[in-house]
Design a protein around this motif. Sequence first.
Motif, short mmCIF file in Angstrom:
data_model
loop_
_atom_site.label_atom_id
_atom_site.label_comp_id
_atom_site.label_asym_id
_atom_site.label_seq_id
_atom_site.Cartn_x
_atom_site.Cartn_y
_atom_site.Cartn_z
N ASP A 125 -40.68 -6.39 151.73
CA ASP A 125 -39.91 -7.34 152.54
C ASP A 125 -38.51 -7.59 152.01
OD1 ASP A 125 -42.40 -7.40 153.62
OD2 ASP A 125 -42.79 -9.53 153.30
N ALA A 126 -38.38 -7.69 150.67
CA ALA A 126 -37.11 -8.14 150.10
C ALA A 126 -36.09 -7.02 149.95
CB ALA A 126 -37.37 -8.76 148.72
N ILE A 127 -36.44 -5.78 150.16
CA ILE A 127 -35.52 -4.66 149.89
C ILE A 127 -34.21 -4.78 150.67
CG2 ILE A 127 -35.22 -2.17 150.16
CD1 ILE A 127 -38.11 -1.80 149.33
N PRO A 128 -34.19 -5.15 151.95
CA PRO A 128 -32.90 -5.26 152.67
C PRO A 128 -31.99 -6.36 152.14
CG PRO A 128 -34.74 -5.10 154.22
CD PRO A 128 -35.33 -5.37 152.89
N LEU A 129 -32.52 -7.31 151.37
CA LEU A 129 -31.72 -8.45 150.93
C LEU A 129 -30.79 -8.11 149.76
CD1 LEU A 129 -34.46 -11.24 151.04
CD2 LEU A 129 -32.71 -10.76 152.76
N PHE A 130 -31.14 -7.12 148.96
CA PHE A 130 -30.40 -6.88 147.73
C PHE A 130 -28.96 -6.43 147.98
CE2 PHE A 130 -34.87 -6.06 146.39
CZ PHE A 130 -34.98 -7.16 145.55
N SER A 131 -28.73 -5.74 149.06
CA SER A 131 -27.36 -5.30 149.37
C SER A 131 -26.54 -6.40 150.02
CB SER A 131 -27.41 -4.08 150.30
OG SER A 131 -28.05 -4.41 151.53
N GLN A 132 -27.15 -7.53 150.38
CA GLN A 132 -26.46 -8.61 151.07
C GLN A 132 -25.97 -9.70 150.12
OE1 GLN A 132 -28.79 -10.09 154.42
NE2 GLN A 132 -29.95 -8.17 154.50
N VAL A 133 -26.38 -9.64 148.84
CA VAL A 133 -26.04 -10.70 147.89
C VAL A 133 -25.18 -10.14 146.76
CG1 VAL A 133 -28.12 -12.03 148.43
CG2 VAL A 133 -28.18 -10.30 146.62
N ASP A 134 -24.65 -11.06 145.96
CA ASP A 134 -23.79 -10.65 144.85
C ASP A 134 -24.56 -10.06 143.67
OD1 ASP A 134 -21.54 -11.53 146.24
OD2 ASP A 134 -21.79 -13.57 145.50
N GLY A 135 -25.82 -10.38 143.57
CA GLY A 135 -26.61 -9.86 142.46
C GLY A 135 -28.03 -10.39 142.50
N SER A 136 -28.84 -9.88 141.59
CA SER A 136 -30.25 -10.27 141.53
C SER A 136 -30.64 -10.49 140.07
CB SER A 136 -31.15 -9.17 142.12
OG SER A 136 -30.73 -8.83 143.42
N ILE A 137 -31.64 -11.34 139.89
CA ILE A 137 -32.24 -11.50 138.58
C ILE A 137 -33.73 -11.16 138.71
CG2 ILE A 137 -30.60 -13.21 137.76
CD1 ILE A 137 -32.64 -15.37 138.32
N ILE A 138 -34.26 -10.52 137.68
CA ILE A 138 -35.66 -10.11 137.66
C ILE A 138 -36.43 -11.04 136.74
CG2 ILE A 138 -37.28 -8.28 137.03
CD1 ILE A 138 -35.24 -6.25 137.85
N VAL A 139 -37.47 -11.65 137.28
CA VAL A 139 -38.31 -12.58 136.52
C VAL A 139 -39.58 -11.83 136.10
CG1 VAL A 139 -39.56 -14.77 136.57
CG2 VAL A 139 -37.41 -14.52 137.82
N SER A 140 -39.92 -11.93 134.82
CA SER A 140 -41.12 -11.27 134.29
C SER A 140 -41.87 -12.24 133.39
CB SER A 140 -40.75 -10.02 133.50
OG SER A 140 -40.07 -9.08 134.31
N ARG A 141 -43.17 -12.24 133.53
CA ARG A 141 -44.01 -13.11 132.70
C ARG A 141 -44.43 -12.35 131.45
NH1 ARG A 141 -46.67 -17.80 133.99
NH2 ARG A 141 -46.48 -17.43 136.22
N LEU A 142 -44.14 -12.94 130.29
CA LEU A 142 -44.50 -12.30 129.03
C LEU A 142 -46.01 -12.14 128.90
CD1 LEU A 142 -42.05 -14.04 126.52
CD2 LEU A 142 -41.74 -11.92 127.79
N SER A 143 -46.41 -11.05 128.29
CA SER A 143 -47.81 -10.72 128.03
C SER A 143 -48.59 -10.45 129.31
CB SER A 143 -48.51 -11.84 127.22
OG SER A 143 -47.86 -12.04 126.00
N ARG A 144 -47.88 -10.24 130.42
CA ARG A 144 -48.58 -9.96 131.67
C ARG A 144 -47.91 -8.85 132.47
NH1 ARG A 144 -48.45 -11.13 136.99
NH2 ARG A 144 -50.46 -11.32 138.06
N THR A 145 -46.61 -8.93 132.66
CA THR A 145 -45.91 -7.97 133.50
C THR A 145 -45.80 -6.61 132.81
OG1 THR A 145 -44.60 -9.79 134.39
CG2 THR A 145 -43.83 -7.56 134.85
N PRO A 146 -46.22 -5.52 133.45
CA PRO A 146 -46.10 -4.19 132.83
C PRO A 146 -44.64 -3.74 132.71
CG PRO A 146 -47.74 -4.19 134.59
CD PRO A 146 -46.99 -5.48 134.71
N LYS A 147 -44.34 -3.03 131.64
CA LYS A 147 -42.98 -2.52 131.45
C LYS A 147 -42.58 -1.57 132.57
CE LYS A 147 -43.47 -2.70 126.41
NZ LYS A 147 -43.50 -1.93 125.16
N GLU A 148 -43.50 -0.73 132.99
CA GLU A 148 -43.20 0.22 134.04
C GLU A 148 -42.89 -0.48 135.35
OE1 GLU A 148 -42.19 3.60 135.79
OE2 GLU A 148 -42.60 3.32 133.64
N ALA A 149 -43.55 -1.62 135.61
CA ALA A 149 -43.27 -2.38 136.82
C ALA A 149 -41.85 -2.94 136.80
CB ALA A 149 -44.29 -3.51 136.98
N VAL A 150 -41.42 -3.42 135.64
CA VAL A 150 -40.05 -3.94 135.51
C VAL A 150 -39.04 -2.81 135.72
CG1 VAL A 150 -38.40 -5.04 133.96
CG2 VAL A 150 -40.78 -5.79 133.97
#
Length: 535
Positions: free
Chosen positions: A437-462
């Motif tokens: 759903d969110a893919i079209p939004l990234f080109s419409q804004v000035d930037g993005s931040i990626i939120v990751s939960r420690l000890s849970r989010t896989p490195k490959e997913a990030v």
Amino acid sequence: MSLPILRFSVTETQHEGLDIRQWGRLVRRRKWLLLAIVVAIPAAVYVASTLLPKSYQSHATINVQATAGAATLFSPRVTSKSSLAEAQTLIKTPVVGRRAAVILGLPPTTTVARGLVGHITVAPTNPAAGDSSFLTITAHDSDPAMAAEIANAFAAAVAQTRTTNAVKAIKRTEKALETQGESLKGDEAARDALAAQLQELRGLRLSQAGTTPIVETAVPSRTPVSPKPRRNTVIALILSLLIAAGLAPLLDRLDRRIREPSELEDVLDAPVLAMIPDDAFPGHLAGLHVREAFQTLRASLTYFNVDRSLSSLVVASPIQQDGKTTVAVNLAIAYALDGRDVVLIDGDLRRPQVASRLGKEVEVGLDAVLVGSKTLSEALVEIDVGAGRLRILPGATPPPNPAVLLGSQRMRSLVAELTDQVDLVLIDTPGLLAVSDAIPLFSQVDGSIIVSRLSRTPKEAVRRASQVIASAGGSVLGSVATDSHQGGVYGYYGYYGYYGEPNGSDQKDGANGSRPGRLRKLASGGLRRPGRDSS
């Protein structure tokens, strides 16, 4: 003149290799597993050692002298070394084994003899001395008395065998001389010489009994030589410590999850903007250090991007339950408290949570604006934060086609319209790798931040999320590490002493000019909802 780009990191500087502090963090991270290894291995070795059958040793020493059977009878150039080697070989033969069996009262069969030979070892008593004439016979058995008896039996058996062999050799020589004398009847001188030799042989035969005396008799041992539980346990403890020390970095290399904020920098090649403590999430009472963590995030976004103006921003996460909704809500509050006019859009149309986090019940949302059934002003909800201005464009009823709506021209126009009207537009989005759903939004804004939960989010997913954002025409400004034991830049423990919060509670309400009681509720995402952030 353009301003220089400031590039600094909120995480520790990484050194090449693995320093002692990094190794210490790896050990603490898996302390229970490593502690189990350090305890379990020595304990298992100790139990196994105590259950093994005990073995006792006893030693008997013999003095090996030259016998008449060891060399030529009348030219005995026999050294103690050659006699010692002959006796050492003789002890391990079945002949001596059968004699030892007879002494022990056992059947003198070959099987019994070989079994007894397997219970002994033979070695020179003092191998450093080249002319040593002593042999030590060592016997081992589960019964200490039996071990001593076996050693003494072999000592006596080898002495008897050497004597018997020597006497047999002398008797053969005597018989040969007697036969030779019968052929010398006419030569009295020769017969006299042979008679003298025979007399000497008879004396030599009588002296063979003392060529292998037992110098030291074996006695039963009081302590077993094996097993040794204490020694084995100490060795196992040392080995388990070495295993644990090597296992900590090995497990870290095999671990696919983000464990430290610094790992986010390595994966994204972008700075970590803030570390959000675990008590920032629903179900916890957020203290002043939590608000400071989100103020740090706001400041980091500003100073990491001094060469550009941020008027719109997407808050994304690789997967669900990384904490992005909590980050989006609190970041919007932080910007509003800074005197900004902020609009927070709930772009997770499938599972909208922004309104409920802020204690609002809504019936009109983003979906209604995008389909044209409501105007933007009718859908915006005012949030009182005591400073600045914060409005939300919530999600209400999940539509059947959220991806189509967020990628529509109407959504692009809506984002552009809000960007022109307010200081900052924040967009909360669903898990980036869960739905598109969110893919079209990234080109419409000035930037993005990626939120990751420690000890849970896989490195490959990030890593994959960063690639998706780049492929969609967006840019990653940085990352946020949630569920950290620290907050802000270097940890929130310093805030306690500075603001007087040793127990995480505000002792000076209103110290920052806002309404702390209400903001604690807003910053925690609403205390009515137990559990973790589900998006």
